[in-house]
Design a protein around this motif. Structure first.
Motif, mmCIF file in Angstrom:
data_model
loop_
_atom_site.group_PDB
_atom_site.id
_atom_site.type_symbol
_atom_site.label_atom_id
_atom_site.label_comp_id
_atom_site.label_asym_id
_atom_site.label_seq_id
_atom_site.Cartn_x
_atom_site.Cartn_y
_atom_site.Cartn_z
ATOM 1 N N ASP A 71 0.816 -1.216 0.000
ATOM 2 C CA ASP A 71 0.000 0.000 0.000
ATOM 3 C C ASP A 71 0.849 1.264 0.000
ATOM 4 N N LYS A 72 2.148 1.113 0.175
ATOM 5 C CA LYS A 72 3.034 2.281 0.291
ATOM 6 C C LYS A 72 3.460 2.851 -1.054
ATOM 7 N N ILE A 73 3.210 2.123 -2.149
ATOM 8 C CA ILE A 73 3.493 2.664 -3.481
ATOM 9 C C ILE A 73 2.259 2.452 -4.346
ATOM 10 N N SER A 74 2.190 3.143 -5.467
ATOM 11 C CA SER A 74 1.035 2.997 -6.352
ATOM 12 C C SER A 74 1.119 1.680 -7.116
ATOM 13 N N ARG A 75 -0.035 1.148 -7.478
ATOM 14 C CA ARG A 75 -0.052 -0.102 -8.251
ATOM 15 C C ARG A 75 0.662 0.062 -9.587
ATOM 16 N N GLY A 76 0.639 1.281 -10.115
ATOM 17 C CA GLY A 76 1.319 1.528 -11.371
ATOM 18 C C GLY A 76 2.833 1.367 -11.289
ATOM 19 N N ALA A 77 3.352 1.431 -10.067
ATOM 20 C CA ALA A 77 4.804 1.295 -9.878
ATOM 21 C C ALA A 77 5.225 -0.142 -9.582
ATOM 22 N N PHE A 78 4.247 -1.047 -9.478
ATOM 23 C CA PHE A 78 4.573 -2.416 -9.096
ATOM 24 C C PHE A 78 5.550 -3.070 -10.072
ATOM 25 N N GLN A 79 5.244 -3.033 -11.346
ATOM 26 C CA GLN A 79 6.059 -3.779 -12.310
ATOM 27 C C GLN A 79 7.490 -3.255 -12.381
ATOM 28 N N LYS A 80 7.650 -1.945 -12.297
ATOM 29 C CA LYS A 80 8.999 -1.385 -12.282
ATOM 30 C C LYS A 80 9.761 -1.865 -11.058
ATOM 31 N N THR A 81 9.081 -1.875 -9.908
ATOM 32 C CA THR A 81 9.699 -2.342 -8.667
ATOM 33 C C THR A 81 10.033 -3.826 -8.749
ATOM 34 N N PHE A 82 9.121 -4.619 -9.293
ATOM 35 C CA PHE A 82 9.360 -6.056 -9.408
ATOM 36 C C PHE A 82 10.540 -6.342 -10.344
ATOM 37 N N SER A 83 10.649 -5.584 -11.423
ATOM 38 C CA SER A 83 11.785 -5.754 -12.338
ATOM 39 C C SER A 83 13.094 -5.456 -11.628
#
Length: 202
Positions: free
Chosen positions: A145-157
């Motif tokens: 919940d601390k970052i936007s869902r739109g940032a998930f894939q960049k973070t996962f990469s």
């Protein structure tokens, strides 16, 4: 997943104390304060079954939670707390190595990482440790919940690259908003089914 019964069977200090009922196990491991206990509590629909430590780096035991009399959640000691003495870190390494080498029922490790930060050197070593023992690993990204869902894939990469992680999934969870637990449960059930265990899900 319908949770009919949850029991802390033992907080083990050595292999002589591990359960010997041949039920399959999935283990949870991560840095101190990554949100491991909160994630376990969220998955099990409990507020304080896995205790959130007030003294990071002090947990020495391996906690075995029996679920529905069918399988175990294994809560491994947290690592990486900066103020932990060298002797405590050595003890942690001994406890972990003994478990990895002697558990006959461990089927999978969930490595918990804080979604807001890059994996640290201790996380990389933990991942390599599991790979060395040929134990399948899935990443759980806590505090989603601390970052936007739109940032998930960049973070996962970023996580994949940093760890050289080739696992199929990275699974986000928020203990605050109670999101992500269904996907993690589906993954756990699939792990057991692939190993030939019939787990009651309803």
């Amino acid at each position: 997943m319908k949770l009919k019964s949850i029991e802390l069977v033992i907080s083990a200090m050595s292999k002589t104390q591990y359960p010997h009922d041949e039920l399959p196990e999935v283990a949870f491991v991560g840095r101190s304060n990554v949100g491991k206990s909160s994630a376990i509590n969220t998955l099990l629909n409990r507020r304080s079954l896995a205790r959130v430590s007030q003294n990071p780096g002090k947990t020495r035991t391996i906690n075995f939670y029996k679920i529905n009399e069918e399988f175990y959640f294994v809560d491994l000691p947290g690592y990486g707390y900066a103020k932990t003495a060298k002797t405590e870190r050595q003890h942690w390494g001994t406890v972990m190595q003994e478990y990895f080498e002697n558990s006959q029922d461990l089927r999978h490790i969930f490595l918990l990482l804080d979604i807001r930060h890059e994996p640290k050197e201790d996380d990389i070593l933990m991942y390599k440790y599991a790979v060395h023992y040929n134990i399948p690993v899935t990443i759980i990204a806590t505090k989603s919940d601390k970052i936007s869902r739109g940032a998930f894939q960049k973070t996962f990469s970023m996580m994949r690259k940093k760890l050289d992680y080739h696992g199929e999934k990275i699974l986000p969870i928020s203990s605050l908003k109670k999101t992500g637990k269904d996907e993690i449960w589906n993954h756990i059930v699939n792990i057991f089914e692939q190993d030939g265990y019939n787990i009651t899900v309803e």
